[in-house]
Design a protein around this motif. Structure first.
Motif, PDB file in Angstrom:
ATOM      1  N   ASN A 209       0.799  -1.191  -0.079  1.00  0.00           N
ATOM      2  CA  ASN A 209       0.114   0.044   0.000  1.00  0.00           C
ATOM      3  C   ASN A 209       0.852   1.159  -0.020  1.00  0.00           C
ATOM      4  OD1 ASN A 209      -2.193   1.474   0.124  1.00  0.00           O
ATOM      5  ND2 ASN A 209      -2.793   1.239   2.241  1.00  0.00           N
ATOM      6  N   TYR A 210       1.109   1.821  -1.302  1.00  0.00           N
ATOM      7  CA  TYR A 210       2.105   2.871  -1.159  1.00  0.00           C
ATOM      8  C   TYR A 210       1.325   4.309  -1.302  1.00  0.00           C
ATOM      9  CZ  TYR A 210       6.120  -0.281  -1.887  1.00  0.00           C
ATOM     10  OH  TYR A 210       7.314  -1.149  -1.848  1.00  0.00           O
ATOM     11  N   LEU A 211       2.078   5.288  -0.963  1.00  0.00           N
ATOM     12  CA  LEU A 211       1.706   6.583  -1.121  1.00  0.00           C
ATOM     13  C   LEU A 211       2.783   7.028  -2.350  1.00  0.00           C
ATOM     14  CD1 LEU A 211       1.491   7.839   2.467  1.00  0.00           C
ATOM     15  CD2 LEU A 211      -0.505   7.685   0.953  1.00  0.00           C
ATOM     16  N   VAL A 212       2.192   7.678  -3.372  1.00  0.00           N
ATOM     17  CA  VAL A 212       2.935   8.100  -4.665  1.00  0.00           C
ATOM     18  C   VAL A 212       3.734   9.571  -4.196  1.00  0.00           C
ATOM     19  CG1 VAL A 212       3.004   8.229  -7.020  1.00  0.00           C
ATOM     20  CG2 VAL A 212       1.525   6.853  -5.921  1.00  0.00           C
ATOM     21  N   ARG A 213       4.873   9.679  -4.474  1.00  0.00           N
ATOM     22  CA  ARG A 213       5.537  10.806  -4.296  1.00  0.00           C
ATOM     23  C   ARG A 213       5.843  11.725  -5.301  1.00  0.00           C
ATOM     24  NH1 ARG A 213       6.726  11.790   1.115  1.00  0.00           N
ATOM     25  NH2 ARG A 213       8.834  12.909   0.452  1.00  0.00           N
ATOM     26  N   GLY A 214       6.634  11.127  -6.256  1.00  0.00           N
ATOM     27  CA  GLY A 214       7.412  11.494  -7.355  1.00  0.00           C
ATOM     28  C   GLY A 214       7.152  10.627  -8.864  1.00  0.00           C
ATOM     29  N   VAL A 215       7.499  11.030  -9.889  1.00  0.00           N
ATOM     30  CA  VAL A 215       7.132  10.578 -11.169  1.00  0.00           C
ATOM     31  C   VAL A 215       7.968  11.162 -11.958  1.00  0.00           C
ATOM     32  CG1 VAL A 215       5.312  11.998 -11.669  1.00  0.00           C
ATOM     33  CG2 VAL A 215       5.431   9.651 -12.788  1.00  0.00           C
ATOM     34  N   THR A 216       8.665  10.404 -12.975  1.00  0.00           N
ATOM     35  CA  THR A 216       9.274  10.755 -14.331  1.00  0.00           C
ATOM     36  C   THR A 216       9.087  10.000 -15.380  1.00  0.00           C
ATOM     37  OG1 THR A 216      11.184  11.997 -14.991  1.00  0.00           O
ATOM     38  CG2 THR A 216      11.718  10.015 -13.929  1.00  0.00           C
TER      39      THR A 216
END
Length: 308
Positions: A209-216
């Protein structure tokens, strides 16, 4: 277009190495971008942007002493246009600051519209691109024109497809699709044009169960996501950097389980034939190695969950 099956990180479950020459002091980095063979890092706790060469050697610091700011310069997100204009979100003063890449301040905008601006991206690769700013307090993306005038607001707080919960960072792929790190909803939101309905991609590999912090994204539109487990207290949370291919299929975990702490913004750099992933973390910038592969077998058969 190649997928993550053909362009993968060398040995998933990597140990990173620290990016930067010895003595490079970066405290609580939130975002990192490459432009014209230089790396730009928002060094938040030191109230500056650090600029290095691709090998991590220091080039210069960009600081801002503008008296209109609400205290010290508070850089969080960063984007750079094709015309060498650097846009930095200042969380404390709730503005976007526009510099040239040498550090000369030329414009401020957004103070009337923004509350807690974080992620920022250029909407296109032209000289008069719109500017996309993620506001984590308003739970929306504010769209500004090249002159800093607000054009439109997308999203509001909630859990539906047109809603966001404390969104963080934003990236664009080669098609111009927006990919938003929807932190509290544990997903990516994909917007394929401003007038199309969004997609929701759940980030729950291996049932975590992850919280999403960053994306590229990389040049093949593989999606790289920085995440943190939903657990209190902060110490002991599981942090990871994950890879999905351009069709939103989970490929694998780039980082070892305890390798990064509080990962945020990221970028892929190119130096000669070498490709690296840089990850902005609480303790500085972590670096991973990318390689080409001819393998057609995914590292994981697990599929993402996509809602329309």
């Amino acid at each position: 277009m190649a997928t993550g099956d053909e362009y993968r990180v060398s040995n998933f479950n990597q140990s990173s190495k620290k990016f930067g020459a010895s003595g490079l002091n970066v405290n609580n980095a939130h975002d990192v971008k490459e432009f014209n063979d230089e790396v730009f890092i928002t060094d938040t706790n030191n109230h500056r942007v650090v600029v290095t060469a691709l090998d991590g050697s220091l080039r210069r610091y960009i600081e801002c002493q503008d008296e209109s700011l609400n205290g010290d310069f508070d850089p969080w997100g960063i984007a750079i246009s094709v015309t060498s204009e650097m846009y930095v979100t200042d969380m404390k003063s709730h503005v976007v600051l526009k510099f040239d890449t040498t550090g000369k301040l030329s414009q401020k905008f957004g103070s009337a519209e923004l509350q807690k601006p974080y992620g920022i991206a250029m909407a296109s690769a032209n000289a008069r691109s719109k500017i996309l700013v993620v506001d984590l307090k308003r739970c929306c993306v504010c769209i500004f024109n090249h002159g800093g005038i607000l054009l439109r607001v997308c999203g509001h707080r909630g859990k539906g497809l047109n809603e966001l919960d404390v969104p963080r960072l934003i990236a664009l792929n080669s098609k111009g699709n927006w990919i938003i790190a929807d932190y509290g909803n544990r997903r990516l939101i994909i917007i394929e044009g401003e007038d199309n309905p969004p997609r929701s991609v759940s980030i729950k590999p291996e049932n975590r169960n992850y919280l999403v912090r960053g994306v590229t994204v990389d040049e093949k539109d593989n999606i790289i996501v920085s995440v943190i487990s939903h657990k209190t207290p902060m110490i002991g949370r599981h942090c990871s950097v994950l890879m999905y291919n351009s069709e939103y299929t989970y490929m694998g975990c780039i980082s070892k389980p305890t390798d990064v702490y509080m990962p945020r913004g990221m970028c892929v750099t190119h130096k000669n034939e070498e490709k690296s992933l840089l990850v902005a973390c609480h303790d500085g910038i972590h670096q991973y190695t990318f390689v080409e592969t001819t393998s057609q077998t995914s590292h994981s058969s697990e599929k993402s969950i996509i809602s329309y």
